[in-house]
Design an enzyme around this catalytic site. Sequence first.
Site, short mmCIF file in Angstrom:
data_model
loop_
_atom_site.label_atom_id
_atom_site.label_comp_id
_atom_site.label_asym_id
_atom_site.label_seq_id
_atom_site.Cartn_x
_atom_site.Cartn_y
_atom_site.Cartn_z
N ASP A 36 97.87 -44.42 -51.40
CA ASP A 36 96.99 -45.14 -50.45
C ASP A 36 97.75 -46.35 -49.94
OD1 ASP A 36 94.63 -46.32 -49.12
OD2 ASP A 36 93.46 -44.99 -50.42
N TYR A 155 88.36 -38.62 -33.16
CA TYR A 155 88.05 -38.08 -34.50
C TYR A 155 87.83 -36.58 -34.43
CZ TYR A 155 86.07 -37.93 -39.23
OH TYR A 155 85.83 -37.65 -40.57
N THR A 190 80.14 -42.56 -48.50
CA THR A 190 81.38 -43.26 -48.87
C THR A 190 81.51 -44.51 -48.00
OG1 THR A 190 82.88 -42.37 -47.20
CG2 THR A 190 82.50 -40.99 -49.16
P1 NAP Z 1 87.12 -43.81 -47.36
O1 NAP Z 1 86.26 -44.10 -48.55
O2 NAP Z 1 87.27 -44.84 -46.30
O3 NAP Z 1 88.55 -43.34 -47.91
C1 NAP Z 1 89.64 -43.11 -47.05
C2 NAP Z 1 90.88 -43.70 -47.70
O4 NAP Z 1 92.02 -43.45 -46.84
C3 NAP Z 1 90.76 -45.23 -47.83
O5 NAP Z 1 91.23 -45.66 -49.09
C4 NAP Z 1 91.65 -45.70 -46.69
O6 NAP Z 1 92.15 -47.00 -46.86
C5 NAP Z 1 92.75 -44.66 -46.74
N1 NAP Z 1 93.58 -44.71 -45.56
C6 NAP Z 1 93.26 -45.10 -44.29
N2 NAP Z 1 94.33 -45.08 -43.51
C7 NAP Z 1 95.37 -44.67 -44.27
C8 NAP Z 1 96.75 -44.46 -44.02
N3 NAP Z 1 97.28 -44.68 -42.81
N4 NAP Z 1 97.54 -44.05 -45.03
C9 NAP Z 1 97.03 -43.85 -46.27
N5 NAP Z 1 95.74 -44.04 -46.58
C10 NAP Z 1 94.91 -44.44 -45.57
O7 NAP Z 1 86.57 -42.51 -46.60
P2 NAP Z 1 86.10 -41.07 -47.12
O8 NAP Z 1 84.75 -40.84 -46.57
O9 NAP Z 1 86.34 -40.89 -48.57
O10 NAP Z 1 87.10 -40.17 -46.25
C11 NAP Z 1 88.07 -39.30 -46.82
C12 NAP Z 1 88.31 -38.16 -45.85
O11 NAP Z 1 87.11 -37.42 -45.67
C13 NAP Z 1 88.75 -38.60 -44.44
O12 NAP Z 1 89.76 -37.74 -43.97
C14 NAP Z 1 87.48 -38.44 -43.63
O13 NAP Z 1 87.74 -38.22 -42.26
C15 NAP Z 1 86.89 -37.21 -44.30
N6 NAP Z 1 85.46 -37.02 -44.06
C16 NAP Z 1 84.57 -37.95 -44.46
C17 NAP Z 1 83.22 -37.75 -44.21
C18 NAP Z 1 82.17 -38.75 -44.63
O14 NAP Z 1 81.02 -38.61 -44.18
N7 NAP Z 1 82.47 -39.73 -45.46
C19 NAP Z 1 82.80 -36.58 -43.55
C20 NAP Z 1 83.76 -35.65 -43.17
C21 NAP Z 1 85.10 -35.87 -43.42
P3 NAP Z 1 91.30 -48.23 -46.19
O15 NAP Z 1 90.02 -48.27 -46.94
O16 NAP Z 1 92.18 -49.42 -46.43
O17 NAP Z 1 91.13 -47.87 -44.74
#
Ligand code: NAP
Length: 250
Positions: A36, A155, A190
């Site tokens: 990360d 997105y 999340t």
């Molecule tokens: P999250 O809690 O914000 O986790 C995402 C992580 O990725 C965070 O630790 C973030 O760091 C890190 N990150 C951001 N930019 C990065 C980079 N350039 N290099 C390395 N790490 C980076 O979000 P999440 O909901 O768990 O999302 C995880 C995945 O699930 C994503 O691909 C998202 O698009 C997908 N997703 C989520 C949902 C939803 O409803 N939550 C639905 C469909 C798909 P920072 O916090 O510092 O930005």
Amino acid sequence: MRMKGKNVIVTGGASGIGLASVERCLQEGASVVIADLEGSDGQDQAARLDDRYDGRCLFKACDVTDTAQVDRLFADSVAELGSVEAVFNNAGIGGICPSDEVTDEEYLKVIDINLNGVFRVARAALRVMYHQGGGSIVNCASILGVFGQSQTAAYTAAKGGVVNLTRTLAIEAAPKGVRVNAIGPGYIDTPLLEALDDEMLQGLVGLHPIGRLGRPEEIANAFLFLASDEASFVTGAHLLVDGGFTAGKS
Ligand code: NAP
């Protein structure tokens, strides 16, 4: 112990779905690298989880928009753990803006993390896994990889790209023993959803026939399945884990 002896890298592993997936793999006997951003919670989370489980849990700073950092992540992980059997290509950010107002900078940032970042990590993983003779790559797509949604041009373009990139990589990698799949989460509770107010969240709940948002652990379980040998005949799939969102309206 479904992941005993396996080494796993989870990008975006310091938070949300990624962090839940890290812990789920540790529970099943794996060693896991949290990859990360520098300055994230990854270091603290890795120290906490390393104490709790038999497998090792390491933190490696990696920005998936930087090819050199991605390649170093894999080189360092192999040097320390010996091999990488599974990767969760999960790092991602949100982005809400009307399409006629979004700037190049905002648009390209989402594409560079959510689509190009997935490719950079997959490419590095393929090189290691081809050398080893096998492995499993799981890309995080979304219901928004198969559905459009207003004000999310970058997105949805990125996630749609991840779904089809997954298919191409799967075809290419299959003869070399590497499986490549994607997971399509519905809306999951999340930090990614923190920007939404209560009314918007309630509206999203109503789009899931199951009647609630998903939990990070529910995506972690899907990752565990696809990463493990239980999914030995599954490649090129986009596994929707969405509480019925894409099944249609009730
Ligand atoms: P999250 O809690 O914000 O986790 C995402 C992580 O990725 C965070 O630790 C973030 O760091 C890190 N990150 C951001 N930019 C990065 C980079 N350039 N290099 C390395 N790490 C980076 O979000 P999440 O909901 O768990 O999302 C995880 C995945 O699930 C994503 O691909 C998202 O698009 C997908 N997703 C989520 C949902 C939803 O409803 N939550 C639905 C469909 C798909 P920072 O916090 O510092 O930005």
